[in-house]
Every structure is written in structure tokens, then in C-alpha cells.
Design a protein around this motif. Structure first.
Motif, PDB file in Angstrom:
ATOM      1  N   ALA A 142       4.210   5.700  -5.485  1.00  0.00           N
ATOM      2  CA  ALA A 142       4.208   5.737  -6.948  1.00  0.00           C
ATOM      3  C   ALA A 142       3.251   6.803  -7.458  1.00  0.00           C
ATOM      4  O   ALA A 142       3.548   7.520  -8.422  1.00  0.00           O
ATOM      5  N   GLN A 143       2.100   6.919  -6.814  1.00  0.00           N
ATOM      6  CA  GLN A 143       1.131   7.948  -7.198  1.00  0.00           C
ATOM      7  C   GLN A 143       1.690   9.346  -6.960  1.00  0.00           C
ATOM      8  O   GLN A 143       1.329  10.301  -7.655  1.00  0.00           O
ATOM      9  N   ALA A 144       2.591   9.467  -5.991  1.00  0.00           N
ATOM     10  CA  ALA A 144       3.211  10.761  -5.701  1.00  0.00           C
ATOM     11  C   ALA A 144       4.413  11.033  -6.602  1.00  0.00           C
ATOM     12  O   ALA A 144       5.060  12.074  -6.473  1.00  0.00           O
ATOM     13  N   GLY A 145       4.720  10.094  -7.518  1.00  0.00           N
ATOM     14  CA  GLY A 145       5.802  10.298  -8.470  1.00  0.00           C
ATOM     15  C   GLY A 145       7.101   9.590  -8.144  1.00  0.00           C
ATOM     16  O   GLY A 145       8.111   9.800  -8.832  1.00  0.00           O
ATOM     17  N   SER A 152      11.180   5.040  -5.090  1.00  0.00           N
ATOM     18  CA  SER A 152      10.819   4.346  -3.861  1.00  0.00           C
ATOM     19  C   SER A 152      11.344   2.918  -3.963  1.00  0.00           C
ATOM     20  O   SER A 152      11.642   2.431  -5.052  1.00  0.00           O
ATOM     21  N   TYR A 153      11.450   2.239  -2.834  1.00  0.00           N
ATOM     22  CA  TYR A 153      12.000   0.890  -2.862  1.00  0.00           C
ATOM     23  C   TYR A 153      11.543   0.100  -1.653  1.00  0.00           C
ATOM     24  O   TYR A 153      11.132   0.649  -0.630  1.00  0.00           O
ATOM     25  N   THR A 155       0.831  -1.202   0.000  1.00  0.00           N
ATOM     26  CA  THR A 155       0.000   0.000   0.000  1.00  0.00           C
ATOM     27  C   THR A 155       0.866   1.254   0.000  1.00  0.00           C
ATOM     28  O   THR A 155       0.593   2.226  -0.716  1.00  0.00           O
ATOM     29  N   LEU A 156       1.939   1.220   0.806  1.00  0.00           N
ATOM     30  CA  LEU A 156       2.856   2.351   0.882  1.00  0.00           C
ATOM     31  C   LEU A 156       3.502   2.617  -0.476  1.00  0.00           C
ATOM     32  O   LEU A 156       3.550   3.762  -0.947  1.00  0.00           O
TER      33      LEU A 156
END
Length: 386
Positions: A21-24, A89-90, A15-16
Motif C-alpha cells: 500500500a505504501q508503494a501505491g 494488491s490483494y 505486513t506485506l
């Protein structure tokens, strides 16, 4: 995901990552096996001594990645996006020796490269970190922040010998207590005698480049490239340190200013006021660094963060050599010493990794194991109350 993850961990972590990803911040998946040199040269002592090392057939020293910041940065530099603004992100396993605990554990996080709006980018990192913690239901957190750029600005303003500057900044990034070392340096005797007095006298007050050249020439004449396992650079640094000690102790007025600086802590606005007062009284040229701190706090407030709940301390540091500015940790109130999330700004790292021009960078890591345990503890406490 690996065996280190639990089903609950997988759910909130996925979920995080989707929200990031939606935040770029696109998903990065760097290789597990990495060149060891960047970690040995650029990380803090805690990471260096916990590496799992190996050597390939060509003789190159490799390691299991102990952290994901450097691997993500290396992949970014080798991509077409290098030099441009990009966010990643990772989530994946990292490997460190940890006495009494599992050496393989999960790390999640965010890295932001190429943004020149530094204060706003710093505030965004803290906001995203808080969102990650609240996503698992933990809201009662302690926000600890600092700024190594302020300490560097102070040391530069004091106009100390180059060797003092390097040593004090290096000590700030260590887990050892900087104040203990300050006392030791302040008590250094100018009557020190040893067999290298001639060399020390030649080096007194010189910079590292000049010292390195002199020591290199001396060792070349002697036909040596290393002594006792130390490189030429390490020997030059040692001579520089000793020459400064021979020339006199750390000036008492500088010591007192550093101690007063390191004692500043509290809410950011109060700390900023105290910093400006100290700078004015001592005529220290640190205004730019204080302005950057003030701008960052302003952007944090714009993002809805209650800045009065933030604990800022000039002595706060995370023990990693590559940090250059803003640093922070999120802790569960009443929890243990391990942070839930930790990060900061590291503008010099990408140049050290080979970038031809400086690239701003800031990010944070989520300690999945610690966060999961904190969430389980919170749920258990709620169950006992009900």
C-alpha cells in the motif's frame, strides 16, 4: 482472513500488504463468486479443469474464483480508474480442485494496469516479488524467467500458415511438451486421406476468418449448429488443422529454427547474445522483442537485482493462455516444484474482458501456503543446525 491462514501467515501477510500500500498498490477485495465464462475462455487448461461451478436462477454459469487476477481486472475495468495507471494488491481465498490437497487456499499478489513503460514495470514486479519472499526470511531463491513475446515474434517471422501459428502459440502456453508436438507436426504426412478432402482442399492456406465463414455456411445449409458437442468455431479450427496437415508437414527449416530457439537458456545477457546471433544468421525480424528483453534486464539491474543469478529460458512458460510477454517464477532452492511466487505480463487480457482499447497489465501471485511451508522448513533447518 479465513481458516486457511495460520497466525504466522496473518502477521507477515498484513505486513506485506501494508508495504505494498505504501508503494501505491491499494487493497482490492473482489467478490468470491464470479462469472465462469472469463475463466473458461481465458485461463489455462489446469485452471479450467479445476473450477467449482454453479448456476444462478437466471441460468448464468458462475464459479468460485480460482485465481484473483481476472476478478481484480474486472473490478478495475468497472471502476472510474479504468484505462488509467493503477496498482492493486490483494489477499484472500481462492478455490480450485487439487487432488489430495485443500481446495480452498490463500493467494496474495499485485496487479499493475495502464503503465506503458513495460520494461520498467516488469522489473518492478520482479523486485516486489523478491521483497515479498525476503519479508518472511527466505533469501536463497531461484529466479526463473521467460518471455512468450519472443516466441510469438519468432513464429511471426517464420511466416507460417495461420493455423500453424495459432497451434504453436497455443501449445507453448500448455504444460505439454512443445517439442513433442513439433516432432509430431513435422512427421505429418501429406498423403492423409479422409471423407472431407474437398473441404480441406478449399481451406488449405486460408485464415481462420475465412474458414469459419465457410464452415458456418456449410453447417447452416445442413441445418446444424454443432456436431459432437463442438461449436462451429471448434469445427473450423479442426478443419484448418487438417487442411494444413494435408498440404504438407511443418517445414523442416522452420522446425529446426524453433528447436534452436527453444534450446536457448542461461543468464539473461548470454541468452540475449545468442538470440541476436540466431536472428542475424536466420534473418529473423525479432529485434524489437529482443530489445524489450534487454531493456527489462537493464531495469532489473537498476533495481539491485543480480541479473547473473537469473535463469532465463526461451522455452519457459506458465501454462496460462493470457500471458503475452514476460513470465517468471521464484522457487526456493532445493524446494519442490511449486513456485513461491509467479507472474508475468498479460497485455491482451483486459481487451478480452471488454476494455474498448488495449491496456497494458502485469502482476504476480504469491502462493501463501507454499511460502509459509518453505519458511517453516527453513526455520526447522536452522534449528537443527544450531
Amino acid at each position: 482472513m479465513t481458516g486457511s491462514a495460520t497466525p504466522g501467515t496473518a502477521a507477515w501477510a498484513d505486513t506485506l500488504l501494508q508495504s505494498l500500500a505504501q508503494a501505491g498498490y491499494v487493497r482490492a477485495e473482489p467478490a468470491i463468486l464470479q462469472p465462469a465464462e472469463p475463466f473458461l475462455d481465458l485461463s489455462g487448461e489446469d485452471i479450467r479443469k479445476s473450477l467449482y461451478l454453479t448456476t444462478d436462477a437466471s441460468g448464468e454459469e458462475l464459479c468460485l474464483r480460482p485465481d484473483l487476477t481476472i476478478p481484480v481486472a474486472r473490478d478495475y475495468l468497472s471502476s472510474p480508474q479504468s484505462g488509467q495507471s493503477a496498482g492493486f494488491s490483494y489477499l484472500g481465498p481462492v478455490f480450485r480442485y487439487r487432488d489430495g490437497r485443500r481446495s480452498e487456499f490463500l493467494q496474495a499478489g499485485v496487479e499493475s494496469f495502464g503503465r506503458h513503460d513495460r520494461a520498467e514495470a516488469d522489473a518492478e514486479m520482479l523486485a516486489l516479488a523478491l521483497e515479498a519472499v525476503t519479508a518472511v526470511g527466505i533469501r536463497d531463491v531461484e529466479i526463473r524467467t521467460g518471455d512468450v513475446a519472443l516466441f510469438i515474434a519468432l513464429i511471426d517471422a517464420l511466416d507460417l500458415y495461420p493455423v500453424w501459428r495459432r497451434r504453436l502459440i497455443k501449445d507453448f502456453n500448455r504444460k505439454i511438451t512443445l517439442e513433442q508436438d513439433l516432432e509430431r507436426l513435422a512427421l505429418a504426412s501429406s498423403t492423409v486421406r479422409n471423407e472431407y478432402e474437398g473441404v480441406l482442399a478449399a481451406l488449405a492456406g486460408s485464415d481462420r476468418k475465412a474458414a469459419l465463414a465457410l464452415v458456418t455456411d456449410m453447417m447452416s445449409i445442413a441445418g446444424a449448429t454443432a456436431v459432437g458437442g463442438r461449436t462451429v468455431a471448434e469445427i473450423a479450427d479442426r478443419f484448418l488443422e487438417q487442411s494444413t496437415l494435408k498440404g504438407g508437414a511443418l517445414p523442416r527449416d522452420a522446425l529446426n529454427l524453433i528447436k534452436r530457439f527453444l534450446a536457448i537458456s542461461g543468464a539473461p545477457d548470454e541468452a540475449i547474445a545468442t538470440l541476436r546471433s540466431l536472428a542475424g544468421e536466420a534473418k529473423l525480424d525479432v529485434g524489437v522483442a529482443i530489445d524489450q528483453l534487454e531493456a527489462r534486464v537493464g531495469f532489473m539491474a537498476k533495481r539491485g537485482i543480480d541479473v547473473k543469478t537469473i535463469r532465463f529460458a526461451t522455452a519457459f512458460g506458465r501454462g496460462l493462455d493470457y500471458y503475452t510477454g514476460f513470465e517468471f517464477e521464484l522457487h526456493r532452492k532445493g524446494g519442490g516444484p511449486e513456485p513461491l511466487v509467479a507472474g508475468g505480463r498479460y497485455d491482451g487480457l483486459l481487451s478480452q474482458l471488454g476494455a474498448p482499447t488495449p491496456i497494458p497489465a502485469v502482476g504476480f501471485s504469491i502462493w501463501v501456503e507454499t511460502l509459509t511451508q518453505a519458511n517453516a522448513s527453513r526455520a526447522a533447518s536452522r534449528g537443527r543446525v544450531s
